[in-house]
Design an enzyme around this catalytic site. Structure first.
Site, PDB file in Angstrom:
ATOM      1  N   ILE A 190       0.837  -1.202   0.000  1.00 25.54           N
ATOM      2  CA  ILE A 190       0.000   0.000   0.000  1.00 25.54           C
ATOM      3  C   ILE A 190       0.872   1.252   0.000  1.00 25.54           C
ATOM      4  O   ILE A 190       0.611   2.212  -0.736  1.00 25.54           O
ATOM      5  CB  ILE A 190      -0.958   0.008   1.204  1.00 25.54           C
ATOM      6  CG1 ILE A 190      -1.987  -1.118   1.063  1.00 25.54           C
ATOM      7  CG2 ILE A 190      -1.669   1.354   1.325  1.00 25.54           C
ATOM      8  CD1 ILE A 190      -2.907  -1.267   2.255  1.00 25.54           C
ATOM      9  N   ASP A 245      11.199   2.923   6.783  1.00 29.15           N
ATOM     10  CA  ASP A 245      10.934   1.483   6.777  1.00 29.15           C
ATOM     11  C   ASP A 245      12.284   0.779   6.842  1.00 29.15           C
ATOM     12  O   ASP A 245      12.995   0.691   5.850  1.00 29.15           O
ATOM     13  CB  ASP A 245      10.171   1.050   5.522  1.00 29.15           C
ATOM     14  CG  ASP A 245       9.658  -0.390   5.635  1.00 29.15           C
ATOM     15  OD1 ASP A 245      10.348  -1.209   6.280  1.00 29.15           O
ATOM     16  OD2 ASP A 245       8.577  -0.693   5.097  1.00 29.15           O
ATOM     17  N   ALA A 304      -4.130   2.404   8.369  1.00 24.82           N
ATOM     18  CA  ALA A 304      -3.545   1.078   8.594  1.00 24.82           C
ATOM     19  C   ALA A 304      -4.297   0.348   9.706  1.00 24.82           C
ATOM     20  O   ALA A 304      -5.327  -0.283   9.453  1.00 24.82           O
ATOM     21  CB  ALA A 304      -2.066   1.225   8.917  1.00 24.82           C
ATOM     22  N   ARG A 305      -3.803   0.446  10.915  1.00 24.26           N
ATOM     23  CA  ARG A 305      -4.442  -0.161  12.081  1.00 24.26           C
ATOM     24  C   ARG A 305      -4.345   0.810  13.240  1.00 24.26           C
ATOM     25  O   ARG A 305      -3.317   1.459  13.440  1.00 24.26           O
ATOM     26  CB  ARG A 305      -3.772  -1.483  12.452  1.00 24.26           C
ATOM     27  CG  ARG A 305      -4.068  -2.640  11.489  1.00 24.26           C
ATOM     28  CD  ARG A 305      -5.510  -3.101  11.640  1.00 24.26           C
ATOM     29  NE  ARG A 305      -5.799  -4.267  10.830  1.00 24.26           N
ATOM     30  CZ  ARG A 305      -6.344  -4.234   9.621  1.00 24.26           C
ATOM     31  NH1 ARG A 305      -6.622  -3.055   9.059  1.00 24.26           N
ATOM     32  NH2 ARG A 305      -6.609  -5.338   8.958  1.00 24.26           N
ATOM     33  N   ASP A 356      -9.151   6.432   9.529  1.00 24.12           N
ATOM     34  CA  ASP A 356     -10.172   5.502   9.045  1.00 24.12           C
ATOM     35  C   ASP A 356     -10.259   4.282   9.952  1.00 24.12           C
ATOM     36  O   ASP A 356     -11.154   3.461   9.792  1.00 24.12           O
ATOM     37  CB  ASP A 356      -9.856   5.062   7.609  1.00 24.12           C
ATOM     38  CG  ASP A 356     -10.944   4.176   7.034  1.00 24.12           C
ATOM     39  OD1 ASP A 356     -12.115   4.611   7.022  1.00 24.12           O
ATOM     40  OD2 ASP A 356     -10.640   3.035   6.615  1.00 24.12           O
ATOM     41  N   GLU A 384     -14.478   0.095  17.484  1.00 24.55           N
ATOM     42  CA  GLU A 384     -15.404   0.280  16.363  1.00 24.55           C
ATOM     43  C   GLU A 384     -16.681  -0.522  16.604  1.00 24.55           C
ATOM     44  O   GLU A 384     -16.615  -1.689  16.966  1.00 24.55           O
ATOM     45  CB  GLU A 384     -14.742  -0.172  15.059  1.00 24.55           C
ATOM     46  CG  GLU A 384     -13.512   0.651  14.692  1.00 24.55           C
ATOM     47  CD  GLU A 384     -12.880   0.214  13.375  1.00 24.55           C
ATOM     48  OE1 GLU A 384     -13.498  -0.621  12.665  1.00 24.55           O
ATOM     49  OE2 GLU A 384     -11.792   0.691  13.043  1.00 24.55           O
ATOM     50  N   HIS A 423     -13.961   3.121   8.809  1.00 23.47           N
ATOM     51  CA  HIS A 423     -13.194   1.964   8.336  1.00 23.47           C
ATOM     52  C   HIS A 423     -13.663   1.517   6.952  1.00 23.47           C
ATOM     53  O   HIS A 423     -14.007   0.354   6.725  1.00 23.47           O
ATOM     54  CB  HIS A 423     -13.304   0.800   9.330  1.00 23.47           C
ATOM     55  CG  HIS A 423     -12.107  -0.116   9.289  1.00 23.47           C
ATOM     56  ND1 HIS A 423     -11.725  -0.875  10.370  1.00 23.47           N
ATOM     57  CD2 HIS A 423     -11.226  -0.409   8.296  1.00 23.47           C
ATOM     58  CE1 HIS A 423     -10.651  -1.594  10.041  1.00 23.47           C
ATOM     59  NE2 HIS A 423     -10.341  -1.323   8.786  1.00 23.47           N
TER      60      HIS A 423
END
Length: 348
Positions: free
Chosen positions: A183, A202, A264-265, A289, A294, A313
């Site tokens: 992504i 990264d 992402a998370r 998001d 949730e 989400h």
């Protein structure tokens, strides 16, 4: 005989996974054994199972009846979102590869997979939609699109917003990406096309390979990225090392004019640290998001912030992302079988 076990679910049927499995470039004849996981649940009930997995991993839900016996002599295992538990991995005696096609890998007992040395191919079924949505959130947050809409719908004609001192075009901003997986690379391609300067953190990627792929990025340490970037977008997966990685210390390095984006998370971002920074106007804004609980509860402090954009989400939610995922997995696996290499081979 090559044995492939496939596990479908409410979103991706075992029949579709079987069809993809039969087109794999593996020794024939191919025997496909099918299982379904909670395919009879309603959408809301199935979402509850997904949330259990995302919070508690593959051991938090039941595995299909009979799969432990079927997997003993299986050569390949293909799943969408169904759990791949420790018991399943331990039962498998000759598993050559696991393939999955969803956003994260919380449903897989990765430590067990790693201990057995089984290759894991993770195809992010909705990578294109998420990359598009990430870019959309950058525009939405920096230019107050959602806040202006909300005001107009409430009868207000707003002309001023918390980020007024910093408003500018995207081309004037540096975007920093935390994580350069599939992504992240798609986001870079889009930003490169818009002429936006991109910084990347990264530690696991080969910088020379990234340059060879034609991606225009500058690598930074994570501290440098949080200090320099005007927009920081998170694209790391959840591991013990990345849980709450973006904490008070990193957020304190951000410019007052900087924004934080997370598609992402939620777990990689420290909620308390973010809320405090937004409440105290120490950063210009954020767009999420993914949320820690949730659906968001009515008393959640996130709902009191006027410099935050929240979406439910839906970054990966397009009509074609999920149905296409087994065929995308098939193509990625066949390329892996041919070359022995894949960007989607997980580093566990």
């Amino acid at each position: 005989m090559t044995k492939v076990v496939v596990v479908g679910d409410r979103l991706v049927s075992s029949e579709t996974l079987k069809e993809a499995a039969l087109k794999l470039n593996i020794p024939s004849p191919i025997e496909v054994v099918e299982f379904q996981w909670y395919s009879d649940l309603t959408k809301d009930q199935f979402q509850e199972k997904i949330l259990l997995i995302e919070k508690g991993g593959p051991e938090a839900v039941n595995i299909p009846e009979g799969i432990l016996e079927a997997i003993v002599d299986a050569d390949y295992l293909l799943v969408h979102i169904a759990p791949v538990s420790k018991a399943m991995i331990e039962a498998a005696t000759q598993l050559k590869l696991i393939g999955t096609c969803r956003g994260g890998i919380e449903h897989i007992a990765t430590e067990s997979v790693k201990s057995k040395g089984i290759p894991l191919i993770h195809v992010i079924r909705n990578a294109e939609p998420v990359a598009d949505f990430t870019l959309g959130l950058m525009f939405t947050e920096t230019r107050n699109i959602a806040r202006s809409h909300q005001g107009v719908m409430a009868g207000e004609w707003r002309k001023s917003f918390p980020n007024d001192p910093y408003k500018t075009t995207l081309s004037n901003l540096k975007v920093g990406l935390v994580g350069l997986g599939y992504i992240g690379k798609l986001v870079v391609q889009r930003l490169n096309g818009l002429g936006v300067e991109v910084l990347v953190y990264d530690p696991f990627v080969d910088q020379e390979v990234i340059k060879a792929e034609g991606l225009k990025v500058d690598f930074r340490t994570i501290e440098e990225l949080f200090s320099e970037a005007d927009i920081i977008s998170l694209h790391a997966r959840v591991t013990p090392e990345t849980t709450n990685m973006v904490n008070h210390s990193l957020i304190s390095l951000m410019k007052p004019s900087a924004y934080l984006i997370n598609t992402a998370r939620a777990a990689i971002l420290d909620k308390e640290a973010l809320v405090e920074a937004l409440q105290e106007r120490r950063i210009a804004g954020a767009a999420l998001d993914v949320i820690w609980s949730e659906p968001v509860k009515k008393d959640d402090p996130l709902l009191q912030l006027d410099n935050l954009t929240l979406t439910s989400h839906i970054a990966g939610d397009t009509i074609d992302a999920i149905p296409r995922s087994p065929y995308l997995l098939r193509d990625v696996l066949n390329a892996y079988f041919q070359t022995g290499k894949s960007d989607m081979l997980m580093r566990l």
